[in-house]
Design a protein around this motif. Structure first.
Motif, PDB file in Angstrom:
ATOM      1  N   SER A  79       0.857  -1.196   0.000  1.00  0.00           N
ATOM      2  CA  SER A  79       0.000   0.000   0.000  1.00  0.00           C
ATOM      3  C   SER A  79       0.888   1.239   0.000  1.00  0.00           C
ATOM      4  CB  SER A  79      -0.943  -0.025   1.200  1.00  0.00           C
ATOM      5  OG  SER A  79      -0.238   0.339   2.375  1.00  0.00           O
ATOM      6  N   GLY A  80       0.276   2.399  -0.011  1.00  0.00           N
ATOM      7  CA  GLY A  80       1.030   3.652  -0.081  1.00  0.00           C
ATOM      8  C   GLY A  80       2.098   3.776   0.995  1.00  0.00           C
ATOM      9  N   THR A  81       1.792   3.301   2.179  1.00  0.00           N
ATOM     10  CA  THR A  81       2.745   3.423   3.286  1.00  0.00           C
ATOM     11  C   THR A  81       4.044   2.679   2.985  1.00  0.00           C
ATOM     12  OG1 THR A  81       0.868   3.593   4.783  1.00  0.00           O
ATOM     13  CG2 THR A  81       2.991   3.137   5.798  1.00  0.00           C
TER      14      THR A  81
ATOM     15  N   LYS B 204      -5.249   5.808  -5.482  1.00  0.00           N
ATOM     16  CA  LYS B 204      -5.937   7.048  -5.090  1.00  0.00           C
ATOM     17  C   LYS B 204      -6.181   7.872  -6.355  1.00  0.00           C
ATOM     18  CE  LYS B 204      -4.804   6.686  -0.268  1.00  0.00           C
ATOM     19  NZ  LYS B 204      -4.521   7.352   1.007  1.00  0.00           N
TER      20      LYS B 204
ATOM     21  N   ASP C  76       5.511  12.628   0.586  1.00  0.00           N
ATOM     22  CA  ASP C  76       4.383  11.710   0.573  1.00  0.00           C
ATOM     23  C   ASP C  76       3.313  12.365  -0.298  1.00  0.00           C
ATOM     24  OD1 ASP C  76       1.923  10.519   0.978  1.00  0.00           O
ATOM     25  OD2 ASP C  76       2.158  10.274   3.137  1.00  0.00           O
TER      26      ASP C  76
ATOM     27  N   THR D 185      -4.159  14.078   4.025  1.00  0.00           N
ATOM     28  CA  THR D 185      -5.496  13.502   3.837  1.00  0.00           C
ATOM     29  C   THR D 185      -6.327  13.477   5.124  1.00  0.00           C
ATOM     30  OG1 THR D 185      -4.263  12.016   2.381  1.00  0.00           O
ATOM     31  CG2 THR D 185      -6.610  11.643   2.532  1.00  0.00           C
TER      32      THR D 185
HETATM   33  C1  PLP Z   1      -3.657   6.927   1.947  1.00  0.00           C
HETATM   34  C2  PLP Z   1      -2.429   7.643   2.361  1.00  0.00           C
HETATM   35  C3  PLP Z   1      -1.243   6.974   2.708  1.00  0.00           C
HETATM   36  C4  PLP Z   1      -1.069   5.489   2.646  1.00  0.00           C
HETATM   37  O1  PLP Z   1      -2.054   4.720   3.123  1.00  0.00           O
HETATM   38  P1  PLP Z   1      -2.080   3.157   2.777  1.00  0.00           P
HETATM   39  O2  PLP Z   1      -3.231   2.697   3.581  1.00  0.00           O
HETATM   40  O3  PLP Z   1      -0.780   2.603   3.192  1.00  0.00           O
HETATM   41  O4  PLP Z   1      -2.268   3.064   1.300  1.00  0.00           O
HETATM   42  C5  PLP Z   1      -0.118   7.709   3.002  1.00  0.00           C
HETATM   43  N1  PLP Z   1      -0.143   9.040   2.990  1.00  0.00           N
HETATM   44  C6  PLP Z   1      -1.245   9.728   2.658  1.00  0.00           C
HETATM   45  C7  PLP Z   1      -1.173  11.213   2.602  1.00  0.00           C
HETATM   46  C8  PLP Z   1      -2.422   9.062   2.337  1.00  0.00           C
HETATM   47  O5  PLP Z   1      -3.524   9.739   2.003  1.00  0.00           O
END
Ligand code: PLP
Length: 400
Positions: free
Chosen positions: A91-93, A220, A194, A169
């Protein structure tokens, strides 16, 4: 008729029994309008791409797919010939964590800018890996103070990198990336961004903004399926990571660079179907163009925000700080999040809770993804009909 031929180059898939038994069904449920910030409602063509052929990730067909995706990601970020992207399954993290732990040299440290949940998360990631992070805590919804960034960098030459969230976010605030980068570069420091919830829709350009490292995700603003994330940077800078401490095995960008750039195969088993979907999503994103996507999101969010205010809701941020993809809304006095979430979900709309200090008294609405005007007007109608809202704003929204 005997068993199917095993000698041909291509074989038809074997026939199979239908999966449904008594009380089971694989029938598609009706469309749900996701107003959480990822995973987003996907274009049908992106979803269909998930059903691509079984593929070994060490065959040339996958190398081709991966190279195409890397190239398209680089282009959507505004990268030039000197830039590239590494794709991670996660995932993004995972991309944020890979960037933070890979790009800081042994004698380096982070200046982490925190004005919400995700800024704080960057600091927490650093701490988890024993990386020094000096956190500037501005407070949720407070714009970044560039003078404070300037002073912190001047005072501590050991802060080699500035870590900043583009679209925070948790609050819906868009931070001024170009301004942060200017300050950092004046001090000769690099910037790790990020951009998970901004890249693909908000205005980001690796070349113009001089962004050193950018972490993003497939699901996203790029409207792919969940499961892939990426880090972009200059190819030469990726190559130089080989001399850095290896703080992680799986998320080591030096390892991923060697695998993807030199060997043309991923370091580990990738989410192959998600690659197919991301490839299609990137084609759609490049065809639409980032400015046009931003305009599309902006038109939807304007409709949403105007409608909310007409109903009597108030919004958290002043207009000049709002990103196009997310809106934090105040809950009317006496109305709980659950009182909105349950009836809206039953009507086909999934809203999202707020976090941290905003958890009490707010909720979030994302306008990312393949949403339509009808989705937004339908949502506003459903919201107005929830018992809690109907009884709070009786006269059609003058109780504000
Ligand atoms: C969604 C998001 C993430 C990562 O979230 P995951 O659940 O790991 O996909 C990281 N940073 C921001 C600013 C986000 O909106």
């Amino acid at each position: 008729m005997t068993a199917p031929q095993r000698t041909g180059r291509r074989q038809a898939a074997p026939a199979h029994e239908p999966l449904d038994g008594p009380g089971e069904t694989t029938a598609a449920p009706r469309r749900t309008v996701l107003m959480n910030p990822g995973p987003v409602v996907a274009d049908e063509r992106v979803r269909a791409a998930l059903g691509g052929p079984d593929l070994c990730h060490r065959e040339p067909e996958f190398t081709e797919l991966m190279s195409r995706v890397r190239d398209r990601v680089t282009r959507i970020c505004g990268g030039g010939d000197e830039h590239t992207a590494l794709i991670l399954t996660g995932s993004g993290t995972s991309a944020v964590e890979a960037a933070l732990t890979s790009v800081v040299p042994a004698d380096g440290a982070l200046l982490t800018l925190d004005n919400g949940h995700y800024g704080r998360r960057m600091h927490d990631i650093a701490v988890a890996h024993g990386l020094r992070s000096h956190r500037l805590d501005f407070g949720w919804t407070v714009p970044l103070d560039l003078d404070a960034v300037d002073r912190a960098l001047a005072a501590d030459p050991g802060l080699s990198h500035v870590a900043v969230v583009h679209h925070e976010t948790s609050t819906g605030m868009l931070n001024d990336l170009a301004a942060v980068t200017r300050v950092a570069h004046r001090h000769g420091r690099e910037v790790v961004v990020d951009a998970v919830s901004s890249v693909g829709a908000e205005d980001i350009d690796l070349v113009r903004d001089g962004i050193d490292w950018l972490a993003g995700s497939a699901n996203k603003c790029l409207e792919g399926m969940p499961g892939l994330a990426f880090v972009t940077g200059r190819r030469a800078a990726f190559a130089a990571l080989a001399g850095h401490p290896r703080r992680s095995y799986y998320l080591d960008l030096a390892r991923h660079f060697t695998a993807q750039e030199t060997s043309g195969a991923p370091a580990f088993t990738p989410a192959v179907p998600t690659f197919y979907a991301f490839d299609t999503a990137l084609r759609l994103a490049l065809r639409e163009g980032v400015p046009a996507r931003r305009d599309r999101y902006r038109a939807l969010v304007r409709l949403l925000r105007d409608g909310l205010e007409r109903l009597g809701f108030t919004l958290l941020l002043p207009p000049e700080h709002r990103a196009v993809g997310l809106t934090v809304v105040r809950l009317p006095p006496g109305v709980s999040y659950d009182a909105l979430h349950a009836p809206l979900k039953a009507a086909g709309y999934v809203i999202y809770a707020a976090q941290g200090p905003l958890a009490e008294g707010h909720f979030r609405l994302s306008t990312l993804g393949a949403l339509t005007t009808e989705d937004i007007t339908g949502f506003l109608d459903a919201l107005a009909r929830t018992p809690a809202v109907a009884s709070t704003f009786e006269q059609g929204g003058t109780s504000r």
